[in-house]
Scaffold this active site. Structure first.
Site, PDB file in Angstrom:
ATOM      1  N   LYS A 179     -49.393 -58.754 -26.574  1.00  0.00           N
ATOM      2  CA  LYS A 179     -48.528 -57.193 -26.509  1.00  0.00           C
ATOM      3  C   LYS A 179     -47.787 -57.570 -27.641  1.00  0.00           C
ATOM      4  CE  LYS A 179     -45.844 -54.671 -23.212  1.00  0.00           C
ATOM      5  NZ  LYS A 179     -45.071 -54.002 -24.104  1.00  0.00           N
TER       6      LYS A 179
ATOM      7  N   CYS B 181     -18.132 -41.582  -5.866  1.00  0.00           N
ATOM      8  CA  CYS B 181     -16.934 -39.927  -5.974  1.00  0.00           C
ATOM      9  C   CYS B 181     -17.090 -39.249  -4.819  1.00  0.00           C
ATOM     10  CB  CYS B 181     -16.382 -40.397  -7.799  1.00  0.00           C
ATOM     11  SG  CYS B 181     -16.026 -38.172  -7.708  1.00  0.00           S
TER      12      CYS B 181
ATOM     13  N   CYS C 223     -11.561 -41.511  -9.064  1.00  0.00           N
ATOM     14  CA  CYS C 223     -12.713 -41.696  -9.985  1.00  0.00           C
ATOM     15  C   CYS C 223     -12.426 -41.920 -11.433  1.00  0.00           C
ATOM     16  CB  CYS C 223     -13.167 -40.528  -9.932  1.00  0.00           C
ATOM     17  SG  CYS C 223     -14.375 -39.865 -11.155  1.00  0.00           S
TER      18      CYS C 223
END
Length: 785
Positions: free
Chosen positions: A123, A442, A412
């Site tokens: 790959k 939050c 937050c």
């Protein structure tokens, strides 16, 4: 023909042959100096006779004038990604699925079953591209993009020296699409960086970045100066009955293929190949990140088919990620679209697999606890899948005395709202189990700038509402300037507001207004996906839209009813139900659909899917209630005995014992003695009646639809609709839409670019419709286009 013209043709043919021997066969037949002499002779002759210059001349690889931008290209056949395996267990599971999918006997690892033949190849770590040839001449090159839409890089592709501008030999189809990887060898990468340093230019972190950056240059002269190479790994039109046969034929036509290509007979051969390539990985001239295995038989590939975004007949076995030691400098917190507050590791920069890593994912606080992570620790960093850096473990003996604990913020970091801790709940067989893990969110919702930005980015994305011109930076401006506070506010934006934004002028502002206006008639599936329901991706949104066929039913559906849908489990069903129960989400949806506000009009709403409506039974409902100790068999016995749900609920102990053993009868009786359980079961039944999908309802069943029992196949491109839309329309008539043609196929719809499927249909004498005839067929059944 003049002598000059004759000599030009001779030189082109000779140079093409030398290119083929050098780049494809790896057998150069002349010294580089002689090749250069012939090349310069051709170049001089073409300069004297510019009217004889053609696009397929070897001299035309040098690049042309710079472009202002790349145009988009829609792939007729999507360039799908592959499933990944990171261990032998996953590979064995893949082989088991393939074997069972082909109805072959499953044996042990070293024999005893029918061994499937696989093609094996490294790959390459580069950039996937599509090459389109018409009548043997290269006419287009395109990037993979998102798999459906890529970028036209034809001018740059023509500069890659081992890509034939004209196919060799003969016998190739009139239209041939080849796929492969553009990459840069390790030696070429080192040379490029050295030359960049000499001129004070930007150096690249690794060969993949160098290849991708070089191929996407707007100035193709820059691309032409870069040491890019191409390796073919597939073709969209089958030219042999095996994958390896396809590649070998392409090689005869001038396409470079992997020197490591090999046929494996059974999974053990695959594992041996993987180990061999892994041991030689560092000595290979190019970087690889794994091995790709494909079922070699094309007929078997067709039989196995595809799922969602990947083939069932191929897998990429990735190599273990590379690891390095570094110091954890800090842990910061970011806020996602759903409000989840997640930790991000800030690290002392360190190179891992050629890439400088300074940040790493920590997923959640449970992961921080599992690692025992403290700020100041020495940690081991891994590039998972060689892509996403992550912290693997802590080196405890190197912990400094001043190491600090990682603390989740109480508010937050973006909007200052409270951060709420929610215990995770697992649902299985009707039971709710509180897990040790928790998620921190939050509570600011769309009042939080971070959540709002991510919600809008998702809402306008191409697979959602598809509002062109609203990039991430524009959305950040709109949120920061407080011009939008929810997705609904997009539809109230005025020209005067947009033109004041950075990067916008008169025309671009008008285009954005038009794009927003044009998005007001989305399909139901797009709208559901755009809402950003947790765990609901594009495929699940399509299933919801196709089965329930109206937003109102999706909004009202109880979790147990949702689990009748294919691939919707109880966890996802609860996420969907909870999302629509939320009053805040209801307000946003209401504003979007209100004629007085945004005025969105959802398309493709109508009758409940007949197949979905026919999927319910009393036994099935009793099983979905997950009564302790009662499985599908016992549930069906109850249904056979009592006929109705009310009969089951009201049955006394003696009647119950006639249907079930004592333990199960007791469990059922105790379950329905709980009034909440009984009422919930009756509520589910009532919803099934309301939706017209109760087992006693008078309803259309699939067998009554005009195309019930018929298998259709779609191939080529359609102008009036996408193939997905065509598939939905056929399924609404009861048809099954398959990915391959067989003797059982009822009809094939063939648009421009149809290849092997059309040929197979003609060979079998099947009915074939072009798009015009297909549209007429739909009109006959009152299906609008």
């Amino acid at each position: 023909m003049t002598a000059a013209h004759t000599r030009i043709l001779e030189l082109r043919a000779e140079l093409d042959q030398h290119n083929y021997r050098y780049h494809v066969l790896d057998e150069p037949s002349i010294p580089d100096a002689e090749y250069d002499r012939l090349f310069h002779e051709l170049k001089a002759l073409e300069a004297e006779h510019p009217d004889l210059v053609t696009r397929d001349s070897p001299t035309q690889r040098v690049g042309s004038a710079a472009l202002s931008a790349f145009t988009q290209v829609k792939h007729d056949i999507p360039m799908l990604s592959l499933g990944n395996a990171f261990d032998e267990t996953t590979m064995l599971e893949f082989d088991r699925r393939v074997t069972e999918g082909l109805d072959l006997p499953v044996g042990d690892l070293f024999g005893g079953g029918a061994a499937v033949e696989y093609s094996c190849e490294p790959k390459l770590d580069g950039l996937a591209v599509s090459l389109l040839y018409q009548d043997g001449e290269l006419v287009r090159g395109a990037t993979r993009g998102d798999g459906t839409t890529g970028e036209d890089i034809s001018v740059n592709i023509r500069t890659v020296r081992n890509i034939p501008l004209k196919l060799h030999g003969s016998g190739w189809p009139a239209t041939l699409e080849v796929r492969g990887e553009v990459f840069m060898s390790k030696a070429g990468f080192e040379r490029l960086n050295a030359s960049q340093l000499e001129v004070g230019g930007k150096t690249f972190a690794n060969p993949r970045n160098a290849a991708a950056g070089s191929l996407r240059q707007l100035d193709s002269k820059i691309t032409a100066s870069r040491p890019l190479e191409f390796c073919c790994y597939g073709v969209t039109t089958d030219i042999s009955d095996t994958h390896i046969g396809n590649l070998q034929q392409l090689k005869k036509w001038g396409m470079p293929i992997s020197h490591e290509l090999k046929l494996a007979k059974g999974i053990q051969d695959c594992l041996d190949y993987y180990r061999d390539i892994g041991e030689r990985r560092n000595s290979l001239p190019y970087e690889i990140d794994g091995v790709v295995f494909k079922v070699n038989s094309i007929a078997s590939q067709r039989e196995l088919g595809f799922r969602a975004r990947e083939p069932r007949w191929a897998i990429a076995h990735k190599f273990p990620a590379m690891e390095e030691l570094t110091e954890l400098l800090d842990v910061e917190f970011q806020v996602g679209r759903t409000g989840a507050v997640t930790p991000v590791a800030r690290l002392k920069p360190v190179k891992v697999a050629g890439v400088t890593v300074s940040n790493a994912t920590l997923h959640n606080m449970d992961e921080v606890a599992r690692l025992g992570l403290m700020i100041g620790d020495t940690v081991i960093i891994r590039r998972a899948g060689d892509v996403i850096p992550q912290v693997v473990s802590v080196v405890p003996e190197r912990r400094p005395e001043n190491a600090r604990a990682v603390q989740i913020p109480e508010s937050c970091p973006v909007c200052g709202s409270h951060v709420e801790r929610t215990q995770l709940v697992k649902r299985s067989k009707g039971k709710e189990t509180v897990s040790e893990g928790a998620v921190y969110r939050c509570v600011g919702r769309l009042a939080c700038g971070a959540q709002l930005k991510q919600a809008i980015i998702h809402f306008v994305s191409r697979r959602a509402m598809d509002i062109d011109g609203l990039g991430d930076k524009t959305i950040e401006q709109l949120v920061d300037e407080k011009l939008i506070g929810s997705p609904a506010d997009l539809y109230t934006l005025k020209y005067e507001q947009i033109i004041d934004l950075e990067g916008f002028a008169d025309i671009s502002s008008k285009k954005l207004i038009t794009a927003i206006e044009n998005s007001k008639t989305p399909t139901l599936a797009r709208f559901i996906y755009a809402l950003g329901i947790p765990d609901v991706g594009e495929e699940t949104a399509k299933v919801l839209a196709r089965s329930l066929a109206s937003l109102e039913r999706v909004q009202k559906a109880l979790p147990e009813v949702l689990t009748y849908l294919p691939d919707v489990g109880l966890e996802v069903a609860h996420e969907i139900h909870s999302f629509f129960e939320d009053s805040h989400n209801q307000d946003v949806i209401g504003a979007l659909l209100s004629p007085q506000a945004c005025g969105l009009q959802l398309q493709d709403q109508g009758e409940l899917s007949a197949e979905f409506a026919a999927s319910t039974t009393l036994g099935g409902l009793l099983d979905k209630l997950h009564v302790p100790s009662v499985g599908p068999g016992a549930a069906q016995k109850l249904a056979d005995k009592f006929v109705t749900l009310e009969g089951v609920i009201k049955a006394d102990w003696l009647d119950m014992r006639q249907a079930l053993p004592e333990k199960q009868a007791k469990a059922v009786r105790e379950f329905f003695d709980n009034a909440d359980n009984a009422n919930h079961a009756l509520a589910i039944e009532q919803q099934l009646k309301d939706f017209g999908m109760h087992w006693d309802s008078e309803k259309k069943v699939v067998e009554g639809l005009p195309e019930a029992g018929h298998t259709w196949v779609l191939t080529g491109s359609l102008e009036l609709m996408s193939r997905d839309v065509a598939k939905d329309k056929l399924e609404s008539l009861g048809a099954k839409v398959a990915g391959s043609v067989s003797a059982k196929t009822h009809c094939v719809v063939a648009g421009p670019g149809a290849g092997s499927k059309l040929a197979k249909a003609s060979e079998l004498g099947l009915k074939v419709l072009d798009e015009e005839a297909f549209v007429a067929f739909l009109a006959k059944h009152n299906i609008p286009v």
